[in-house]
Motif scaffolding. Structure first.
Motif, PDB file in Angstrom:
ATOM      1  N   LEU A  32      37.225  62.576  38.614  1.00 45.42           N
ATOM      2  CA  LEU A  32      37.042  63.996  39.625  1.00 45.42           C
ATOM      3  C   LEU A  32      37.500  63.671  40.556  1.00 45.42           C
ATOM      4  O   LEU A  32      37.867  64.660  41.650  1.00 45.42           O
ATOM      5  N   GLU A  33      36.004  62.657  41.421  1.00 47.16           N
ATOM      6  CA  GLU A  33      37.103  62.360  43.314  1.00 47.16           C
ATOM      7  C   GLU A  33      37.873  62.274  42.862  1.00 47.16           C
ATOM      8  O   GLU A  33      38.642  62.870  44.866  1.00 47.16           O
ATOM      9  N   VAL A  34      39.188  61.757  42.227  1.00 49.26           N
ATOM     10  CA  VAL A  34      40.515  61.562  42.378  1.00 49.26           C
ATOM     11  C   VAL A  34      41.173  62.764  43.035  1.00 49.26           C
ATOM     12  O   VAL A  34      41.652  63.172  43.311  1.00 49.26           O
ATOM     13  N   GLU A  35      41.167  64.030  42.235  1.00 48.97           N
ATOM     14  CA  GLU A  35      41.652  64.900  42.073  1.00 48.97           C
ATOM     15  C   GLU A  35      40.625  65.539  43.019  1.00 48.97           C
ATOM     16  O   GLU A  35      41.447  66.267  43.730  1.00 48.97           O
ATOM     17  N   VAL A  36      39.268  65.214  43.494  1.00 46.72           N
ATOM     18  CA  VAL A  36      39.034  66.389  44.579  1.00 46.72           C
ATOM     19  C   VAL A  36      40.344  65.212  45.960  1.00 46.72           C
ATOM     20  O   VAL A  36      40.057  66.524  46.908  1.00 46.72           O
ATOM     21  N   ASP A  37      40.361  64.673  45.715  1.00 48.11           N
ATOM     22  CA  ASP A  37      40.540  63.682  47.020  1.00 48.11           C
ATOM     23  C   ASP A  37      42.632  64.773  47.622  1.00 48.11           C
ATOM     24  O   ASP A  37      42.768  64.460  48.414  1.00 48.11           O
ATOM     25  N   GLU A  38      43.064  64.272  46.180  1.00 46.10           N
ATOM     26  CA  GLU A  38      44.365  64.829  46.039  1.00 46.10           C
ATOM     27  C   GLU A  38      44.180  65.880  46.799  1.00 46.10           C
ATOM     28  O   GLU A  38      44.724  66.818  47.711  1.00 46.10           O
ATOM     29  N   ALA A 203      44.383  74.107  37.206  1.00 43.04           N
ATOM     30  CA  ALA A 203      44.764  75.875  37.845  1.00 43.04           C
ATOM     31  C   ALA A 203      44.586  75.233  39.284  1.00 43.04           C
ATOM     32  O   ALA A 203      45.696  75.583  39.793  1.00 43.04           O
ATOM     33  N   PHE A 204      43.819  75.599  40.518  1.00 41.66           N
ATOM     34  CA  PHE A 204      43.535  75.620  41.607  1.00 41.66           C
ATOM     35  C   PHE A 204      44.361  74.512  42.067  1.00 41.66           C
ATOM     36  O   PHE A 204      44.718  74.246  42.527  1.00 41.66           O
ATOM     37  N   ARG A 205      44.382  73.504  41.132  1.00 40.73           N
ATOM     38  CA  ARG A 205      44.601  71.760  41.427  1.00 40.73           C
ATOM     39  C   ARG A 205      46.562  72.059  41.841  1.00 40.73           C
ATOM     40  O   ARG A 205      47.086  72.168  42.660  1.00 40.73           O
ATOM     41  N   GLY A 206      46.587  72.937  40.910  1.00 39.09           N
ATOM     42  CA  GLY A 206      47.991  73.161  40.691  1.00 39.09           C
ATOM     43  C   GLY A 206      48.162  73.873  41.658  1.00 39.09           C
ATOM     44  O   GLY A 206      49.451  72.995  42.155  1.00 39.09           O
ATOM     45  N   CYS A 207      47.940  74.872  41.887  1.00 36.41           N
ATOM     46  CA  CYS A 207      48.553  75.781  42.808  1.00 36.41           C
ATOM     47  C   CYS A 207      48.892  75.739  44.210  1.00 36.41           C
ATOM     48  O   CYS A 207      49.721  75.076  44.894  1.00 36.41           O
ATOM     49  N   ILE A 208      47.302  74.807  44.576  1.00 36.70           N
ATOM     50  CA  ILE A 208      47.307  73.729  46.219  1.00 36.70           C
ATOM     51  C   ILE A 208      48.547  72.635  45.719  1.00 36.70           C
ATOM     52  O   ILE A 208      49.019  72.543  46.983  1.00 36.70           O
ATOM     53  N   LYS A 209      48.751  71.588  45.189  1.00 36.99           N
ATOM     54  CA  LYS A 209      49.603  70.694  45.238  1.00 36.99           C
ATOM     55  C   LYS A 209      50.646  71.254  45.270  1.00 36.99           C
ATOM     56  O   LYS A 209      51.644  70.750  45.339  1.00 36.99           O
TER      57      LYS A 209
END
Length: 210
Positions: A32-38, A203-209
Motif C-alpha cells: 500500500l505504501e508503494v501504491e501511495v508513493d506512485e 480505480a483512482f490509481r489507474g486514473c491518476i497514472k
C-alpha cells in the motif's frame, strides 16, 4: 470411507479457493505504501510541471502557470483552479462514491489545498522571476539584432542556449519544491485507500497514472 474422503477433498478445495481469494484482496502495508508513493509522485509532477512559452523575435517569454493566484479565491473540491488538483478531482468524481465518502474527501481536500497553496505560491513566484530575467535578456538580444550587432542565426542560437540554461534551473527548482509539496499531497492521498475502499482506490490509481 471413499465418500468421506471425497467430502474432505471438496472441503479442502473450497478452503483453498477461499484462501486464494483472500490473498488476492489482502494488501500488505508495504504494498500500500508503494501504491501511495506512485500516486503522490504523479500528482507532484502534475503540480510542478511548467512549460516555457514564447521567447523568439516576436513573442516574449511566458509560462503556462496562468494568472497570479487570487488569495481570496474559495478553495473547494468543486472549483479548484490548480492543475494538479483538477486531475485528482476528475479521477475522484469518476468514482461511484456515496455521500459520506464525498463529505470525508471534501474535508481532507480542504486541508490539502491550504497546505499546497503556500508551497505553490512560492514556487510560481520563483518561476515567474526566472522568466522575467529571461525576457530581459531576450529584449537585450533583440536590440542587438535590430542594430545589426548580431545575425538572426546568432540571435536564435543565443536564445536556445538561454532556454536550455534556464530549463536546468527550473528542473532544480522542481526537485526542491517536490520535497516541500509531497507531504501535503501524501497527507491527502494516504487517507484515500481507507475512505474509498480497495476497488475504488485501485480505480483512482489507474486514473491518476493514466
Amino acid at each position: 470411507m471413499k465418500k468421506q474422503l471425497k467430502n474432505i477433498l471438496i472441503l479442502a478445495g473450497m478452503a483453498f479457493l477461499t484462501f486464494s481469494c483472500q490473498q488476492e484482496n489482502d494488501v500488505t502495508p508495504k504494498q500500500l505504501e508503494v501504491e501511495v508513493d506512485e500516486v503522490v509522485n504523479v500528482i507532484t509532477d502534475q503540480f510542478l510541471s511548467v512549460e516555457i512559452l514564447g521567447g523568439d523575435e516576436n513573442e516574449p517569454f511566458s509560462s503556462d502557470l496562468g494568472n497570479e493566484e487570487n488569495p481570496n479565491a474559495r478553495i473547494s473540491l468543486d472549483d479548484s483552479e490548480e492543475r494538479g488538483s483538477q486531475g485528482m478531482v476528475a479521477c475522484l468524481v469518476a468514482l461511484d462514491l456515496d455521500q459520506s465518502q464525498m463529505q470525508e474527501i471534501r474535508r481532507l481536500f480542504f486541508g490539502f489545498e491550504n497546505c499546497q497553496s503556500n508551497v505553490m505560491r512560492e514556487y510560481r513566484g520563483k518561476i515567474r522571476h526566472l522568466i522575467s530575467k529571461m525576457e530581459e535578456v531576450r529584449k537585450d538580444l533583440l536590440g542587438q539584432l535590430r542594430n545589426g550587432d548580431i545575425s538572426p542565426d546568432e540571435f536564435r542560437k543565443k536564445m536556445e542556449e538561454m532556454r536550455r540554461r534556464y530549463q536546468l534551473i527550473i528542473t532544480d527548482l522542481r526537485v526542491e519544491y517536490a520535497e516541500e509539496l509531497k507531504p501535503c499531497i501524501r497527507g491527502f492521498v494516504a487517507r484515500l485507500p481507507v475512505v474509498l475502499g480497495r476497488e475504488n482506490w485501485t480505480a483512482f490509481r489507474g486514473c491518476i497514472k493514466g
